[in-house]
Design a protein around this motif. Structure first.
Motif, PDB file in Angstrom:
ATOM      1  N   MET A   1       0.838  -1.201   0.000  1.00 41.11           N
ATOM      2  CA  MET A   1       0.000   0.000   0.000  1.00 41.11           C
ATOM      3  C   MET A   1       0.881   1.262   0.000  1.00 41.11           C
ATOM      4  SD  MET A   1      -3.387  -0.612   0.141  1.00 41.11           S
ATOM      5  CE  MET A   1      -4.280   0.450   1.270  1.00 41.11           C
ATOM      6  N   ILE A   2       0.331   2.314  -0.552  1.00 46.87           N
ATOM      7  CA  ILE A   2       1.080   3.549  -0.752  1.00 46.87           C
ATOM      8  C   ILE A   2       0.884   4.526   0.412  1.00 46.87           C
ATOM      9  CG2 ILE A   2       1.300   5.606  -2.205  1.00 46.87           C
ATOM     10  CD1 ILE A   2       0.257   3.791  -4.549  1.00 46.87           C
ATOM     11  N   ILE A   3       1.994   5.109   0.838  1.00 48.21           N
ATOM     12  CA  ILE A   3       1.944   6.286   1.699  1.00 48.21           C
ATOM     13  C   ILE A   3       2.501   7.435   0.867  1.00 48.21           C
ATOM     14  CG2 ILE A   3       2.824   7.430   3.761  1.00 48.21           C
ATOM     15  CD1 ILE A   3       2.918   4.737   5.143  1.00 48.21           C
ATOM     16  N   TRP A   4       1.695   8.470   0.686  1.00 47.38           N
ATOM     17  CA  TRP A   4       2.076   9.605  -0.150  1.00 47.38           C
ATOM     18  C   TRP A   4       2.864  10.632   0.649  1.00 47.38           C
ATOM     19  CZ3 TRP A   4       1.169   8.993  -5.205  1.00 47.38           C
ATOM     20  CH2 TRP A   4       0.160   8.112  -5.597  1.00 47.38           C
ATOM     21  N   LEU A   5       3.915  11.155   0.041  1.00 52.71           N
ATOM     22  CA  LEU A   5       4.591  12.345   0.535  1.00 52.71           C
ATOM     23  C   LEU A   5       4.128  13.454  -0.391  1.00 52.71           C
ATOM     24  CD1 LEU A   5       8.236  10.976   0.975  1.00 52.71           C
ATOM     25  CD2 LEU A   5       6.271  10.723   2.496  1.00 52.71           C
ATOM     26  N   GLU A  39       7.703  12.253  14.784  1.00 49.34           N
ATOM     27  CA  GLU A  39       6.248  12.270  14.595  1.00 49.34           C
ATOM     28  C   GLU A  39       5.882  11.606  13.270  1.00 49.34           C
ATOM     29  OE1 GLU A  39       2.577  15.550  14.378  1.00 49.34           O
ATOM     30  OE2 GLU A  39       4.640  16.211  14.717  1.00 49.34           O
ATOM     31  N   VAL A  40       6.665  11.883  12.228  1.00 49.99           N
ATOM     32  CA  VAL A  40       6.427  11.280  10.912  1.00 49.99           C
ATOM     33  C   VAL A  40       6.619   9.766  10.973  1.00 49.99           C
ATOM     34  CG1 VAL A  40       7.336  11.102   8.556  1.00 49.99           C
ATOM     35  CG2 VAL A  40       6.971  13.357   9.585  1.00 49.99           C
ATOM     36  N   ILE A  41       7.724   9.327  11.579  1.00 53.47           N
ATOM     37  CA  ILE A  41       7.997   7.888  11.674  1.00 53.47           C
ATOM     38  C   ILE A  41       6.927   7.194  12.510  1.00 53.47           C
ATOM     39  CG2 ILE A  41       9.635   6.122  12.429  1.00 53.47           C
ATOM     40  CD1 ILE A  41      10.580   7.739   9.996  1.00 53.47           C
ATOM     41  N   ASP A  42       6.506   7.821  13.594  1.00 50.77           N
ATOM     42  CA  ASP A  42       5.455   7.243  14.439  1.00 50.77           C
ATOM     43  C   ASP A  42       4.136   7.123  13.669  1.00 50.77           C
ATOM     44  OD1 ASP A  42       7.207   7.024  16.540  1.00 50.77           O
ATOM     45  OD2 ASP A  42       6.464   8.794  17.624  1.00 50.77           O
ATOM     46  N   PHE A  43       3.834   8.122  12.863  1.00 58.85           N
ATOM     47  CA  PHE A  43       2.618   8.081  12.043  1.00 58.85           C
ATOM     48  C   PHE A  43       2.680   6.923  11.054  1.00 58.85           C
ATOM     49  CE2 PHE A  43       0.550   9.341   7.998  1.00 58.85           C
ATOM     50  CZ  PHE A  43      -0.771   9.445   8.433  1.00 58.85           C
ATOM     51  N   ILE A  44       3.824   6.785  10.386  1.00 56.21           N
ATOM     52  CA  ILE A  44       4.005   5.690   9.425  1.00 56.21           C
ATOM     53  C   ILE A  44       3.844   4.342  10.124  1.00 56.21           C
ATOM     54  CG2 ILE A  44       5.707   4.522   7.949  1.00 56.21           C
ATOM     55  CD1 ILE A  44       6.836   7.396   7.368  1.00 56.21           C
ATOM     56  N   SER A  45       4.447   4.217  11.291  1.00 56.68           N
ATOM     57  CA  SER A  45       4.345   2.972  12.059  1.00 56.68           C
ATOM     58  C   SER A  45       2.903   2.672  12.450  1.00 56.68           C
ATOM     59  CB  SER A  45       5.212   3.060  13.317  1.00 56.68           C
ATOM     60  OG  SER A  45       6.576   3.205  12.981  1.00 56.68           O
ATOM     61  N   SER A  46       2.171   3.691  12.844  1.00 57.02           N
ATOM     62  CA  SER A  46       0.806   3.472  13.330  1.00 57.02           C
ATOM     63  C   SER A  46      -0.146   3.033  12.226  1.00 57.02           C
ATOM     64  CB  SER A  46       0.269   4.746  13.996  1.00 57.02           C
ATOM     65  OG  SER A  46       0.029   5.770  13.043  1.00 57.02           O
ATOM     66  N   SER A  61       0.781   1.557   9.372  1.00 56.56           N
ATOM     67  CA  SER A  61       1.285   0.393   8.642  1.00 56.56           C
ATOM     68  C   SER A  61       1.538  -0.816   9.544  1.00 56.56           C
ATOM     69  CB  SER A  61       2.587   0.755   7.922  1.00 56.56           C
ATOM     70  OG  SER A  61       3.598   1.087   8.855  1.00 56.56           O
ATOM     71  N   ASN A  62       1.278  -0.650  10.846  1.00 57.28           N
ATOM     72  CA  ASN A  62       1.528  -1.726  11.822  1.00 57.28           C
ATOM     73  C   ASN A  62       2.976  -2.193  11.807  1.00 57.28           C
ATOM     74  OD1 ASN A  62      -1.202  -1.834  12.726  1.00 57.28           O
ATOM     75  ND2 ASN A  62      -1.727  -2.975  10.856  1.00 57.28           N
TER      76      ASN A  62
END
Length: 284
Positions: free
Chosen positions: A1-5, A190-197, A199-200
Motif C-alpha cells: 500500500m502507498i503512503i504519499w509524501l 512524529e512522521v515515523i510514528d505516524f508511518i508505524s501506526s 502500517s503496523n
C-alpha cells in the motif's frame, strides 16, 4: 500500500523524502542522491510509457492513475511515493483511493516563502510566481515523443493544500516545513510514528539512526552535494544550457527580506485564512 509524501511544489517534499529514504533504505542513515531512487515520484513518465494510448491531451494519463497504483501495489509491500498532484478528480478519474492508499504526509509551507522558491525553480519573476500560485487551472506538463506523459494537476496553492488536508478517505499527517526546520528531530519522529501506526510496523523508532539521518540531510550538505555532483531533478534555465540551482536558499528564504511591500500585502490578503489557520505570523 502507498503512503504519499504530498506537497505543493517547493515546500520541502524533497527534504522529507531524503530523510525517509535515508532512514528506511540505508543501513547507517547516510544520505546520497542515489538513495532518493527508493522513493519514486508519481505521476511521472515511466508510469505511462507502456500504455498504447497516444496521450494526445495533457489530461489523458489520468484514466490510468488507479491502474498504475494497482500495479505498484501488486507485491503488497509498503511504498512511499512523492507527489505534487492535487488530490483531485480529472475527467471523472480520481487520483487515488483507499484501496491503494494507506495514508499521506502533507507538507505545508508559508506561501510567502513558497513564492520565492517557485520564482527560482521555474525561472519566473515574483509576479509570475504569484500568478502561478493563484491559478486554479495550473498544472505541470511535459511531453515525450509527442505524448503527454507528464501531467500533474496542481490547481492553486489554496486548493492544493485543502484537497489533501481536508480529505476524509484516509489519514493525513500535516507537518509544517518551518517546524521540520526548527524542531527537526521532534517532527521527524512524529512522521515515523505516524508511518508505524498506519502500517503496523513492528520496529521501534531508531533514535540514533534518526539523528544520523538528520545530520546527513542538513540543507548545507545537500547544497554542497548538488554543487559537486549536480542534482538530476534540477531543471534547465529558460533559453540557457544551464540548470537552475535546486537547493537554493533553504533557511535563508525569508519573505521579510525578499518580498516588496506591495506583493507582501497582496499575499497577506489572499492567504489570510490559511496564515491564521496554520499560525503563520501576520504582524511584523
Amino acid at each position: 500500500m502507498i503512503i504519499w509524501l504530498a506537497s505543493y511544489p517547493k515546500s520541502g517534499n524533497t527534504w522529507l523524502r531524503a530523510m525517509l529514504a535515508s532512514y528506511f533504505y540505508t543501513q547507517n542513515g547516510e544520505f546520497s542522491f542515489d538513495v532518493l531512487d527508493n522513493i519514486d515520484q508519481f505521476p511521472s513518465f515511466a508510469h505511462f510509457q507502456n500504455y498504447g494510448d497516444k496521450f494526445e491531451k495533457p489530461e489523458s494519463t489520468s484514466k490510468y492513475w488507479i491502474d498504475v497504483q494497482r500495479n505498484i501495489n501488486k507485491d503488497k509491500k509498503l511504498k512511499f511515493l512523492k507527489t505534487h498532484n492535487a488530490l483531485c478528480k480529472i475527467d471523472n478519474n480520481i487520483f487515488t483511493d483507499k484501496e491503494n492508499t494507506l495514508g499521506a504526509i502533507y507538507i505545508i509551507r508559508d506561501p510567502r516563502n513558497v513564492i520565492s522558491s517557485i520564482s527560482n525553480h521555474y525561472d519566473y519573476n515574483i509576479k509570475e510566481a504569484l500568478d502561478f500560485m493563484k491559478d486554479e487551472k495550473r498544472c505541470l506538463l511535459d511531453k515525450e515523443d509527442e505524448r503527454y506523459l507528464g501531467f500533474v494537476p496542481l490547481f492553486s496553492w489554496i486548493s492544493h493544500q485543502k484537497s489533501w488536508i481536508k480529505n476524509k478517505r484516509f489519514k493525513v499527517l500535516t507537518i509544517k516545513y518551518e517546524d521540520l526546520g526548527s524542531q527537526t528531530f521532534k517532527v521527524f519522529k512524529e512522521v515515523i510514528d505516524f508511518i508505524s501506526s498506519i502500517s503496523n510496523m513492528k520496529n521501534a523508532f531508531n533514535r540514533e539512526k534518526a539523528k544520523k539521518v538528520i545530520q546527513s540531510c542538513d540543507f548545507g550538505k545537500m547544497q554542497k552535494l548538488e554543487k559537486e555532483k549536480g542534482f538530476p531533478e534540477a531543471v534547465m534555465k529558460k533559453n540557457e544550457d544551464k540548470k537552475i540551482k535546486f537547493f537554493n536558499l533553504g533557511p535563508n528564504n525569508d519573505y521579510k527580506n525578499l518580498l516588496d511591500k506591495e506583493i507582501l500585502e497582496e499575499m497577506n490578503t489572499i492567504y489570510k485564512d490559511q496564515l491564521e489557520e496554520f499560525k503563520y505570523e501576520t504582524k511584523y
